[in-house]
Design an enzyme around this catalytic site. Structure first.
Site, PDB file in Angstrom:
ATOM      1  NE  ARG A   1      -4.184  -1.509  -0.059  1.00 52.34           N
ATOM      2  CZ  ARG A   1      -4.304  -2.354  -1.026  1.00 52.34           C
ATOM      3  NH1 ARG A   1      -3.354  -2.711  -1.728  1.00 52.34           N
ATOM      4  NH2 ARG A   1      -5.337  -3.174  -1.170  1.00 52.34           N
TER       5      ARG A   1
ATOM      6  CD  GLU B   1      -2.968   2.862  -5.167  1.00 56.66           C
ATOM      7  OE1 GLU B   1      -1.761   2.737  -5.188  1.00 56.66           O
ATOM      8  OE2 GLU B   1      -3.773   1.906  -5.505  1.00 56.66           O
TER       9      GLU B   1
ATOM     10  CG  ASP C   1       1.520  -3.004  -8.479  1.00 54.32           C
ATOM     11  OD1 ASP C   1       1.488  -2.637  -9.558  1.00 54.32           O
ATOM     12  OD2 ASP C   1       0.471  -3.481  -7.960  1.00 54.32           O
TER      13      ASP C   1
ATOM     14  CG  HIS D   1      -3.031  -1.446  -6.833  1.00 56.16           C
ATOM     15  ND1 HIS D   1      -3.154  -0.735  -5.790  1.00 56.16           N
ATOM     16  CD2 HIS D   1      -3.066  -2.667  -6.607  1.00 56.16           C
ATOM     17  CE1 HIS D   1      -3.363  -1.570  -4.852  1.00 56.16           C
ATOM     18  NE2 HIS D   1      -3.362  -2.800  -5.192  1.00 56.16           N
TER      19      HIS D   1
HETATM   20  P1  NAD Z   1      -1.447 -11.026   5.137  1.00 53.39           P
HETATM   21  O1  NAD Z   1      -2.557 -10.312   6.245  1.00 53.39           O
HETATM   22  O2  NAD Z   1      -1.249 -12.554   4.759  1.00 53.39           O
HETATM   23  O3  NAD Z   1       0.144 -10.666   5.531  1.00 53.39           O
HETATM   24  C1  NAD Z   1       0.452  -9.256   6.289  1.00 53.39           C
HETATM   25  C2  NAD Z   1       1.513  -9.533   7.168  1.00 53.39           C
HETATM   26  O4  NAD Z   1       1.903  -8.394   7.702  1.00 53.39           O
HETATM   27  C3  NAD Z   1       1.115 -10.354   8.667  1.00 53.39           C
HETATM   28  O5  NAD Z   1       1.935 -11.636   8.799  1.00 53.39           O
HETATM   29  C4  NAD Z   1       1.038  -9.441   9.612  1.00 53.39           C
HETATM   30  O6  NAD Z   1       1.536  -9.902  10.793  1.00 53.39           O
HETATM   31  C5  NAD Z   1       2.177  -8.665   9.149  1.00 53.39           C
HETATM   32  N1  NAD Z   1       2.437  -7.065   9.741  1.00 53.39           N
HETATM   33  C6  NAD Z   1       1.426  -6.314  10.347  1.00 53.39           C
HETATM   34  N2  NAD Z   1       1.914  -5.335  10.793  1.00 53.39           N
HETATM   35  C7  NAD Z   1       3.282  -5.460  10.728  1.00 53.39           C
HETATM   36  C8  NAD Z   1       4.353  -4.532  10.929  1.00 53.39           C
HETATM   37  N3  NAD Z   1       4.053  -3.498  11.669  1.00 53.39           N
HETATM   38  N4  NAD Z   1       5.644  -4.847  10.707  1.00 53.39           N
HETATM   39  C9  NAD Z   1       5.962  -6.117   9.909  1.00 53.39           C
HETATM   40  N5  NAD Z   1       4.676  -7.034   9.629  1.00 53.39           N
HETATM   41  C10 NAD Z   1       3.571  -6.559  10.085  1.00 53.39           C
HETATM   42  O7  NAD Z   1      -1.567  -9.929   3.939  1.00 53.39           O
HETATM   43  P2  NAD Z   1      -1.024 -10.174   2.309  1.00 53.39           P
HETATM   44  O8  NAD Z   1      -2.304 -10.894   1.604  1.00 53.39           O
HETATM   45  O9  NAD Z   1       0.212 -10.820   2.264  1.00 53.39           O
HETATM   46  O10 NAD Z   1      -1.212  -8.831   1.860  1.00 53.39           O
HETATM   47  C11 NAD Z   1       0.013  -8.039   2.083  1.00 53.39           C
HETATM   48  C12 NAD Z   1      -0.226  -6.385   1.323  1.00 53.39           C
HETATM   49  O11 NAD Z   1      -0.224  -6.603  -0.051  1.00 53.39           O
HETATM   50  C13 NAD Z   1      -1.557  -5.866   2.026  1.00 53.39           C
HETATM   51  O12 NAD Z   1      -1.249  -4.484   2.069  1.00 53.39           O
HETATM   52  C14 NAD Z   1      -2.395  -5.749   0.655  1.00 53.39           C
HETATM   53  O13 NAD Z   1      -3.384  -4.806   0.713  1.00 53.39           O
HETATM   54  C15 NAD Z   1      -1.206  -5.952  -0.532  1.00 53.39           C
HETATM   55  N6  NAD Z   1      -1.856  -6.310  -1.506  1.00 53.39           N
HETATM   56  C16 NAD Z   1      -1.507  -5.861  -2.766  1.00 53.39           C
HETATM   57  C17 NAD Z   1      -1.850  -6.350  -4.208  1.00 53.39           C
HETATM   58  C18 NAD Z   1      -1.425  -5.675  -5.410  1.00 53.39           C
HETATM   59  O14 NAD Z   1      -1.934  -5.783  -6.310  1.00 53.39           O
HETATM   60  N7  NAD Z   1      -0.440  -4.836  -5.519  1.00 53.39           N
HETATM   61  C19 NAD Z   1      -2.679  -7.368  -4.343  1.00 53.39           C
HETATM   62  C20 NAD Z   1      -2.975  -8.068  -2.894  1.00 53.39           C
HETATM   63  C21 NAD Z   1      -2.561  -7.487  -1.419  1.00 53.39           C
END
Ligand code: NAD
Length: 330
Positions: free
Chosen positions: A235, A264, A259, A295
């Site tokens: 994000r 955005e 990305d 994105h």
């Molecule tokens: P997830 O919930 O599986 O994993 C997120 C991890 O971050 C968790 O393990 C959590 O414990 C950890 N976390 C929380 N706070 C933290 C901190 N302060 N420091 C370190 N780690 C911390 O989520 P995910 O499905 O792996 O998604 C991760 C990110 O990717 C999200 O922001 C999501 O919005 C983004 N995303 C982007 C796209 C894209 O197309 N670019 C697509 C899907 C998801």
């Protein structure tokens, strides 16, 4: 069963056709988003699937859905902030989302950005455009297996990213307050400070929370290695954009692969005149050591197929009175 699928994109149609053949259900695909003007399209349907970022509307929309006998809304996305959960609760509407559709899609895009930057492809392309085809010594590259990668946020996507870098022979460090044992074979767990100071590639994969907003800002960029590449597939708000631009301009870090950007929503997935783009986007875009994509890390055939299938299967489950693990807590 007849399901209306709002916000249907071209890339989704063939997967919907396959799903209809497999299950015998009927899906009416419309490109419109669900709102007060389009709600009548749902008349006579048993269930609803949506894909949109704009809110559905005020409580009248939810009351009307309930009056039509609609029991659920299935969003084909992970996010569900366009749905008024209180209005759903008040009208007995179950909400489902697709939280995990293909972590590998996002992991591969992050790796692609990192490799592009590591091999200075943007700088070479920009110099070649000026007629400079030389092997400039300032553009010598490193090989990925010699690099230390720092993953911040080792969840579904961070874990898939760690696995890819590990397979390529890189040293992979990870920081996550919740240690997920599933990914332990691919990483060395450490603290955030160690990642900031020692990683050659820093890859962000946390959600955007008050505690993670601007987690990379001037002090963190100042502490990074001069050759550090920052990758943000998560994000935009995780990075202070103004501080990132300063760090890149002052050569405190070597590059950034993005990305997602903090502002955005005004232009990604839209057509916008270049001179209308925000100034920070234009400054980043002009740097050959910055790679921006709109994105689209998720945008693969596997992701789209999974989003369609998981969402439509959940419509059937909820309408037929079964439970699903994808129910959003109302
Ligand atoms: P997830 O919930 O599986 O994993 C997120 C991890 O971050 C968790 O393990 C959590 O414990 C950890 N976390 C929380 N706070 C933290 C901190 N302060 N420091 C370190 N780690 C911390 O989520 P995910 O499905 O792996 O998604 C991760 C990110 O990717 C999200 O922001 C999501 O919005 C983004 N995303 C982007 C796209 C894209 O197309 N670019 C697509 C899907 C998801």
């Amino acid at each position: 069963m007849k399901i209306i699928m709002y916000g249907t994109g071209k890339a989704e149609r063939e997967y919907v056709q396959d799903w209809m053949k497999e299950t015998g259900n009927e899906v009416e695909m419309v490109s419109d988003q669900l709102n007060a003007q389009t709600i009548d399209l749902a008349k006579g349907c048993d269930g609803i699937s949506i894909q949109q970022t704009k809110p559905l509307g005020d409580s009248a929309v939810y009351q009307e859905l309930a009056a039509m006998g609609i029991k659920q809304i299935a969003t084909r996305t992970a996010g569900y902030d366009m749905i008024d959960l209180a209005a759903c609760r008040a009208n007995g509407i179950v909400v489902t989302n697709v939280a995990v559709y293909s972590p590998r899609a996002i992991a591969e895009m992050g790796l692609t950005h990192a490799m592009y930057l590591l091999r200075h492809i943007g700088e070479f392309t920009s110099r070649m455009d000026q007629g400079d085809f030389r092997w400039n010594p300032d553009l010598i590259s490193s090989e990925i297996y010699t690099q230390t990668v720092g993953i911040i946020g080792l969840g579904n996507i961070g874990g898939a990213t760690a696995e890819l870098y590990k397979a390529l022979g890189a040293r992979v460090l990870a920081y996550d307050p919740n240690k997920n044992v599933e990914y332990a074979p691919f990483v060395e767990y450490t603290d955030l400070d160690t990642i900031i100071k020692t990683a050659d590639i820093i890859s962000l994969h946390t959600p955007l929370l008050p505690s993670t907003k601007n987690m990379l800002a001037a002090p963190q960029f100042a502490a990074m290695k001069k050759n550090a590449i920052v990758i943000n597939m998560a994000r935009g708000g995780l990075i202070n954009t103004a501080d990132l631009i300063t760090a890149l301009e002052n050569h405190e870090i070597a590059g950034a692969g993005l990305d997602t950007l903090a502002d955005e929503t005004g232009f990604f997935n839209q057509e916008v005149a270049v001179d209308q783009l925000p100034a920070d986007y234009q400054r980043l875009h002009a740097m050959p050591n910055v790679l921006i994509t709109p994105h689209v890390a998720f945008f693969t055939t596997t992701s789209i197929r999974n989003m369609v299938e998981i969402s439509l299967n959940d419509v059937v489950r909820v309408v037929t009175g079964q439970r699903t693990k994808n129910e959003v807590h109302l």
